[in-house]
Design a protein around this motif. Structure first.
Motif, PDB file in Angstrom:
ATOM      1  N   ILE A   1       0.815  -1.209   0.000  1.00 37.87           N
ATOM      2  CA  ILE A   1       0.000   0.000   0.000  1.00 37.87           C
ATOM      3  C   ILE A   1       0.854   1.267   0.000  1.00 37.87           C
ATOM      4  O   ILE A   1       0.467   2.291  -0.559  1.00 37.87           O
ATOM      5  N   ILE A   2       2.047   1.201   0.612  1.00 33.73           N
ATOM      6  CA  ILE A   2       2.942   2.363   0.598  1.00 33.73           C
ATOM      7  C   ILE A   2       3.362   2.690  -0.827  1.00 33.73           C
ATOM      8  O   ILE A   2       3.467   3.863  -1.212  1.00 33.73           O
ATOM      9  N   LEU A   3       3.589   1.669  -1.636  1.00 31.85           N
ATOM     10  CA  LEU A   3       3.976   1.873  -3.025  1.00 31.85           C
ATOM     11  C   LEU A   3       2.870   2.569  -3.802  1.00 31.85           C
ATOM     12  O   LEU A   3       3.143   3.364  -4.710  1.00 31.85           O
ATOM     13  N   ILE A   4       1.619   2.282  -3.453  1.00 32.87           N
ATOM     14  CA  ILE A   4       0.507   2.956  -4.118  1.00 32.87           C
ATOM     15  C   ILE A   4       0.550   4.446  -3.822  1.00 32.87           C
ATOM     16  O   ILE A   4       0.327   5.288  -4.708  1.00 32.87           O
ATOM     17  N   PHE A   5       0.837   4.802  -2.544  1.00 32.45           N
ATOM     18  CA  PHE A   5       0.980   6.230  -2.204  1.00 32.45           C
ATOM     19  C   PHE A   5       2.052   6.881  -3.074  1.00 32.45           C
ATOM     20  O   PHE A   5       1.840   7.947  -3.654  1.00 32.45           O
ATOM     21  N   VAL A   6       3.217   6.231  -3.149  1.00 34.11           N
ATOM     22  CA  VAL A   6       4.343   6.801  -3.887  1.00 34.11           C
ATOM     23  C   VAL A   6       4.024   6.897  -5.371  1.00 34.11           C
ATOM     24  O   VAL A   6       4.297   7.920  -6.019  1.00 34.11           O
ATOM     25  N   ALA A   7       3.435   5.846  -5.926  1.00 33.08           N
ATOM     26  CA  ALA A   7       3.168   5.812  -7.360  1.00 33.08           C
ATOM     27  C   ALA A   7       2.187   6.903  -7.774  1.00 33.08           C
ATOM     28  O   ALA A   7       2.417   7.635  -8.746  1.00 33.08           O
ATOM     29  N   ILE A   8       1.097   7.027  -7.035  1.00 34.12           N
ATOM     30  CA  ILE A   8       0.094   8.033  -7.388  1.00 34.12           C
ATOM     31  C   ILE A   8       0.621   9.433  -7.111  1.00 34.12           C
ATOM     32  O   ILE A   8       0.468  10.348  -7.935  1.00 34.12           O
ATOM     33  N   GLY A   9       1.259   9.626  -5.959  1.00 35.16           N
ATOM     34  CA  GLY A   9       1.801  10.944  -5.638  1.00 35.16           C
ATOM     35  C   GLY A   9       2.896  11.369  -6.592  1.00 35.16           C
ATOM     36  O   GLY A   9       3.034  12.552  -6.918  1.00 35.16           O
ATOM     37  N   ALA A  10       3.693  10.398  -7.097  1.00 33.63           N
ATOM     38  CA  ALA A  10       4.788  10.716  -8.004  1.00 33.63           C
ATOM     39  C   ALA A  10       4.299  11.127  -9.380  1.00 33.63           C
ATOM     40  O   ALA A  10       5.079  11.660 -10.170  1.00 33.63           O
ATOM     41  N   VAL A  11       3.040  10.891  -9.682  1.00 39.44           N
ATOM     42  CA  VAL A  11       2.476  11.306 -10.974  1.00 39.44           C
ATOM     43  C   VAL A  11       1.637  12.573 -10.822  1.00 39.44           C
ATOM     44  O   VAL A  11       1.718  13.484 -11.650  1.00 39.44           O
ATOM     45  N   GLU A  12       0.865  12.665  -9.752  1.00 36.20           N
ATOM     46  CA  GLU A  12      -0.068  13.773  -9.610  1.00 36.20           C
ATOM     47  C   GLU A  12       0.614  15.108  -9.306  1.00 36.20           C
ATOM     48  O   GLU A  12      -0.004  16.157  -9.431  1.00 36.20           O
ATOM     49  N   TRP A  13       1.879  15.119  -8.905  1.00 42.24           N
ATOM     50  CA  TRP A  13       2.552  16.374  -8.591  1.00 42.24           C
ATOM     51  C   TRP A  13       2.867  17.191  -9.837  1.00 42.24           C
ATOM     52  O   TRP A  13       3.169  18.388  -9.740  1.00 42.24           O
ATOM     53  N   LEU A  14       2.791  16.583 -11.007  1.00 37.86           N
ATOM     54  CA  LEU A  14       3.178  17.279 -12.232  1.00 37.86           C
ATOM     55  C   LEU A  14       2.281  18.480 -12.503  1.00 37.86           C
ATOM     56  O   LEU A  14       2.764  19.578 -12.810  1.00 37.86           O
ATOM     57  N   THR A  15       0.968  18.296 -12.387  1.00 36.52           N
ATOM     58  CA  THR A  15       0.045  19.408 -12.598  1.00 36.52           C
ATOM     59  C   THR A  15       0.215  20.472 -11.528  1.00 36.52           C
ATOM     60  O   THR A  15       0.151  21.678 -11.810  1.00 36.52           O
ATOM     61  N   MET A  16       0.449  20.045 -10.291  1.00 36.00           N
ATOM     62  CA  MET A  16       0.685  20.995  -9.210  1.00 36.00           C
ATOM     63  C   MET A  16       1.903  21.856  -9.509  1.00 36.00           C
ATOM     64  O   MET A  16       1.888  23.079  -9.278  1.00 36.00           O
TER      65      MET A  16
END
Length: 302
Positions: A164-179
Motif C-alpha cells: 500500500i505504501i507503493l501505491i501512495f508513492v506511485a500516485i503521488g509521483a504522478v499527480e505532482w506534475l500538474t501541481m
C-alpha cells in the motif's frame, strides 16, 4: 465642538473596523461558511471520516476479514447486524465498506500530500529561478507527463513489489506534475512584485525568498487544487484496485469493493451499490468543498 455618534453610526464604524481588521483567510472562511453546499459537504465528509476511523479501529460488531461461510450473499438485514448484507465469502459489508473508505481516503490524503510537497517545491523553484534551470526542470515534467500512468505503476510494482505504501508513492509521483505547473505559473506572476524585488535588494537568498515569500503567496490556488486533487487520487486508486493492481486481500478499498461487486451484481446487487454510493457521496463532498474554497479565495468574487 465634538458631537456624539448616533447608534447607527457607531454600528457602521464597528462593522467597518471589523472588516478592515479581518485577514484574507478569515474573510475566505466567512465566505465559505455562507456557501450552503460547501458547509453541508464539510459536515457529511466529516461524518464519513469519523466512520472510516472507527472502521479502522474495528469498533463494528463484525471484523472486515471474518468469513461466515453459512451467510454468503445475505441481503441487507438487521439480523446478526448485517445492515449492508454480506459478500461472496460471507464477509460483512458494513465492516468492509468502512475499511475500504478509510483506505481510499488515506491513499487520497497521503498521495496528495506527497504531490503537494514535490509539486510546490519544484514549481516554485523553476518559476523563480527561470532561464535554463526553468527550461530543464519543466522539460523533465513534460517527459514524465508523456509516460502512461498505468505503465509507470506497473513498472514500480514489478521492481519493488505490491504494497500500500507503493501505491501512495506511485500516485503521488504522478499527480505532482500538474501541481508544479500551477505553482510555476503563479510564481512567475509573483516574482516581479515589489515585495520580492525588495527582498532581493536586501540581499535575501533565492531559497529564502521562495520559502518565505513565494510559497505562502501561492497557497490560495494550491489549497483549492488540493481539495480537487483528492477525488482524482481516490479515483486513480480505485481504478488500480478495479484492475487488480491496488490493495491486496484481505485489505480492501472502495475501488476493490466496486470491482468485486460488479462481478456479483446480478445475484447480490448490494455488494456494488453500497461501495459505489459511498464513493459517489465522498467525491461529491470533496468537489463541493473545492468549489466553495475556489469561490471564497478568488479575489474577483470579493
Amino acid at each position: 465642538m465634538s458631537t456624539l455618534a448616533t447608534p447607527g453610526e457607531k454600528a457602521e464604524l464597528m462593522e467597518t473596523a471589523a472588516v478592515k481588521g479581518r485577514s484574507l483567510w478569515e474573510d475566505a472562511r466567512a465566505r465559505l461558511m455562507r456557501n450552503k453546499a460547501a458547509v453541508v459537504s464539510i459536515i457529511v465528509l466529516g461524518t464519513l471520516v469519523v466512520l472510516a476511523i472507527l472502521g479502522q479501529l474495528g469498533v463494528w460488531v463484525h471484523d472486515y476479514d471474518t468469513i461466515y461461510r453459512e451467510e454468503v450473499w445475505v441481503p441487507p438485514t438487521f439480523e446478526n447486524w448485517h445492515l449492508f448484507g454480506t459478500d461472496a465469502q460471507g464477509r460483512d459489508m458494513v465492516a468492509r465498506t468502512l475499511v475500504g473508505l478509510g483506505v481510499s481516503l488515506m491513499v487520497g490524503i497521503v498521495a496528495t500530500i506527497v504531490s503537494l510537497v514535490i509539486g510546490v517545491t519544484w514549481g516554485a523553484t523553476a518559476g523563480f529561478i527561470g532561464g535554463r534551470v526553468d527550461q530543464a526542470m519543466m522539460r523533465f515534467v513534460d517527459i514524465l507527463y508523456s509516460l502512461p500512468f498505468i505503465f509507470f505503476v506497473i513498472i514500480l510494482m514489478v521492481v519493488f513489489g505490491r504494497n500500500i505504501i507503493l501505491i501512495f508513492v506511485a500516485i503521488g509521483a504522478v499527480e505532482w506534475l500538474t501541481m508544479a505547473r500551477i505553482v510555476r505559473g503563479q510564481t512567475i506572476a509573483l516574482k516581479r512584485m515589489e515585495f520580492v524585488e525588495a527582498a532581493e535588494a536586501a540581499g535575501v537568498s533565492q531559497w529564502m525568498i521562495i520559502q518565505r515569500h513565494i510559497i505562502p503567496n501561492v497557497l490560495g490556488p494550491v489549497v483549492v487544487y488540493v481539495t480537487l486533487m483528492i477525488p482524482v487520487v481516490i479515483l486513480a486508486e480505485s481504478f488500480l484496485s478495479f484492475l487488480g493492481l491496488g490493495v491486496q486481500e484481505p485489505l480492501t478499498s472502495l475501488g476493490r469493493l466496486i470491482s468485486a461487486g460488479a462481478q456479483d451484481m446480478e445475484v447480490a446487487p448490494w455488494t456494488l451499490i453500497v461501495p459505489a454510493v459511498t464513493m459517489m457521496v465522498t467525491l461529491f463532498c470533496l468537489n463541493f468543498i473545492g468549489d466553495g474554497l475556489r469561490d471564497a479565495i478568488d479575489p474577483k468574487d470579493r
